[in-house]
Design a protein around this motif. Structure first.
Motif, PDB file in Angstrom:
ATOM      1  N   THR A  84       0.830  -1.205   0.000  1.00  0.00           N
ATOM      2  CA  THR A  84       0.000   0.000   0.000  1.00  0.00           C
ATOM      3  C   THR A  84       0.869   1.261   0.000  1.00  0.00           C
ATOM      4  OG1 THR A  84      -0.180  -0.175   2.412  1.00  0.00           O
ATOM      5  CG2 THR A  84      -1.962  -1.113   1.096  1.00  0.00           C
ATOM      6  N   MET A  85       1.610   1.472   1.089  1.00  0.00           N
ATOM      7  CA  MET A  85       2.394   2.690   1.228  1.00  0.00           C
ATOM      8  C   MET A  85       3.475   2.804   0.148  1.00  0.00           C
ATOM      9  SD  MET A  85       3.992   3.864   4.821  1.00  0.00           S
ATOM     10  CE  MET A  85       5.331   5.029   4.953  1.00  0.00           C
ATOM     11  N   ASP A  86       4.228   1.738  -0.099  1.00  0.00           N
ATOM     12  CA  ASP A  86       5.341   1.802  -1.063  1.00  0.00           C
ATOM     13  C   ASP A  86       4.897   1.621  -2.518  1.00  0.00           C
ATOM     14  OD1 ASP A  86       6.726   1.952   1.292  1.00  0.00           O
ATOM     15  OD2 ASP A  86       7.691  -0.007   1.125  1.00  0.00           O
ATOM     16  N   SER A  87       3.943   0.697  -2.763  1.00  0.00           N
ATOM     17  CA  SER A  87       3.580   0.410  -4.159  1.00  0.00           C
ATOM     18  C   SER A  87       2.291   1.099  -4.594  1.00  0.00           C
ATOM     19  CB  SER A  87       3.446  -1.099  -4.380  1.00  0.00           C
ATOM     20  OG  SER A  87       4.669  -1.740  -4.123  1.00  0.00           O
ATOM     21  N   GLY A  88       1.627   1.754  -3.647  1.00  0.00           N
ATOM     22  CA  GLY A  88       0.451   2.549  -3.998  1.00  0.00           C
ATOM     23  C   GLY A  88      -0.815   1.772  -4.336  1.00  0.00           C
ATOM     24  N   LEU A  89      -0.885   0.521  -3.904  1.00  0.00           N
ATOM     25  CA  LEU A  89      -2.097  -0.258  -4.190  1.00  0.00           C
ATOM     26  C   LEU A  89      -3.221   0.131  -3.227  1.00  0.00           C
ATOM     27  CD1 LEU A  89      -0.498  -3.793  -4.698  1.00  0.00           C
ATOM     28  CD2 LEU A  89      -1.451  -2.329  -6.482  1.00  0.00           C
ATOM     29  N   ALA A  90      -4.444   0.190  -3.743  1.00  0.00           N
ATOM     30  CA  ALA A  90      -5.605   0.474  -2.898  1.00  0.00           C
ATOM     31  C   ALA A  90      -6.071  -0.818  -2.242  1.00  0.00           C
ATOM     32  CB  ALA A  90      -6.727   1.053  -3.745  1.00  0.00           C
ATOM     33  N   CYS A  91      -6.788  -0.655  -1.113  1.00  0.00           N
ATOM     34  CA  CYS A  91      -7.273  -1.833  -0.390  1.00  0.00           C
ATOM     35  C   CYS A  91      -8.070  -2.752  -1.314  1.00  0.00           C
ATOM     36  CB  CYS A  91      -8.171  -1.418   0.784  1.00  0.00           C
ATOM     37  SG  CYS A  91      -7.477  -0.106   1.819  1.00  0.00           S
TER      38      CYS A  91
END
Ligand code: HEC
Ligand code: HEC
Ligand code: HEC
Ligand code: HEC
Ligand code: HEC
Ligand code: HEC
Length: 231
Positions: free
Chosen positions: A57-64
């Motif tokens: 999430t934080m590093d790769s920017g994926l949403a939940c």
């Protein structure tokens, strides 16, 4: 009056620096509401694997919702009970494999140690035995790793696929290839390890050795492995 102003300015400065300080603490702190649980998710069956929300999430920017709830429910361990979290299922694009396909993210059949905490745990217990074209050649992972101190990459980055039978399928798994420095011959060249044109019996345990290993005298029917493999 003047003194008061100085005090006020001082207070503002103080408040300002306090604000900056708390703000930078907040920026470094991991926010679970934005990024999901901070503690890594750990599975220990059948092997030890970890999953980090932060990386995804934080590093790769994926949403939940790229994972929840279609791929995984928000309940640590639930996926194990479904029986769908296996390497074979991942190779078909399920669970972690829906992204770890060598396209969206590195493929699930590479970089074992990035997901698996204990790579040695993945080493096949039983020796690998080739019965074609000649019966029988034997290879012990345990000896090569524990006694001779080799790591997985020494063989599994270019020399052998991590799949029993691949070398046979390639069609050039022969003594000539070994003599040319391929396969076992990358090391069994008389320098790193004993030469492939010596000590034939170290690798070739023969039909007798094979039958002994399979607990079968070779006269009465087929060995358990052959029966299982359906040959
Ligand atoms: C790349 C995939 C992925 C993304 C993106 C993701 N999660 Fe997860 N999440 C998982 C996996 C895998 C599990 C464990 C599921 C299991 O073991 O069955 C999990 C479990 C959880 C759990 C349960 C933890 C526990 O201890 O039981 C919560 C809560 C959660 N996620 C919240 C979030 C939130 C909030 C987001 C978005 C900020 C998010 N997740 C994004 C994959 C992801
Ligand atoms: C993207 C993450 C990931 C990578 C990369 C990965 N694995 Fe896995 N592996 C898992 C997960 C998740 C499980 C199932 C949960 C568990 O075992 O705790 C698993 C399970 C396994 C199992 C148990 C039985 C089975 O087939 O599912 C073996 C054996 C295994 N992995 C071998 C490997 C090998 C060898 C590699 C490298 C070639 C590898 N894995 C790479 C995530 C990964
Ligand atoms: C929705 C897509 C998605 C899913 C599902 C997913 N991943 Fe990832 N994963 C990524 C991306 C994108 C990266 C970063 C790019 C890369 O490393 O290839 C990444 C990186 C990683 C890394 C590298 C961490 C590092 O420190 O570099 C590991 C380990 C990992 N994932 C494990 C898993 C495991 C285990 C699962 C299944 C439980 C999983 N991932 C499911 C997209 C996903
Ligand atoms: C000295 C060489 C060597 C080293 C070191 C080595 N392997 Fe292998 N491995 C092989 C060979 C040879 C095969 C069979 C390949 C074939 O038949 O094409 C194999 C096959 C495998 C397989 C497939 C098993 C199956 O049943 O399909 C796995 C999994 C594996 N190795 C894991 C590992 C792991 C994990 C390590 C490190 C801890 C490791 N290996 C280190 C030579 C090695
Ligand atoms: C990455 C290097 C490497 C590769 C590849 C490799 N070996 Fe070895 N092997 C060694 C080393 C090092 C030794 C120990 C030194 C010696 O005996 O000369 C050894 C020893 C052996 C032994 C003697 C072990 C014992 O317990 O007596 C056998 C048998 C053997 N290897 C078979 C194979 C076979 C078969 C292959 C190919 C499938 C293979 N090796 C591939 C490095 C390697
Ligand atoms: C380091 C291990 C190793 C040593 C030492 C070794 N071999 Fe091999 N041999 C293999 C492997 C691996 C294969 C291919 C798999 C199979 O045939 O089951 C093979 C295949 C063969 C084959 C059938 C394919 C071909 O190339 O014609 C013959 C014949 C053979 N070996 C004879 C010998 C003789 C004779 C010696 C001793 C001078 C010897 N080997 C030493 C590992 C070894």
């Amino acid at each position: 009056m003047m003194q008061n102003r100085i005090k006020t300015v001082g207070a503002i400065l103080l408040a300002g620096s306090f604000f900056l300080a708390t703000n930078s603490i907040a920026a470094e702190a991991y926010d679970e509401e934005t990024y999901g649980p901070e503690a890594p998710i750990a599975w220990d069956k059948p092997t030890k694997v970890t999953f980090s929300h932060k990386v995804h999430t934080m590093d790769s920017g994926l949403a939940c919702d790229s994972c929840h709830d279609e791929l995984f429910t928000m309940e640590s361990g639930a996926i194990l009970a479904t029986g769908t979290m296996t390497m074979a299922a991942m190779a078909e694009g399920k669970s972690c494999g829906s992204c770890h396909d060598g396209n969206t993210a590195f493929a699930s059949n590479t970089k074992c140690a990035s997901c698996h905490m204990d790579v040695k745990e993945l080493t096949p217990e039983d020796p690998i035995v080739w019965t074609k074209p000649v019966k029988a050649v034997i290879f012990y992972h345990k000896a090569h790793i524990e006694d001779f101190g080799l790591d997985c990459a020494a063989c599994h980055e270019g020399t052998f696929a991590m799949e029993t039978g691949s070398a046979i399928k390639a069609g050039d798994f022969t003594m000539q290839s070994l003599y040319d420095g391929k396969y076992c011959g990358t090391c069994h060249d008389g320098s790193t390890a004993f030469d492939s044109d010596t000590r034939c019996n170290s690798c070739h345990i023969g039909v007798k050795g094979y039958n002994r290993m399979m607990g079968n005298d070779g006269v009465h029917g087929k060995s358990p492995q052959e029966t299982k493999a359906g040959h």
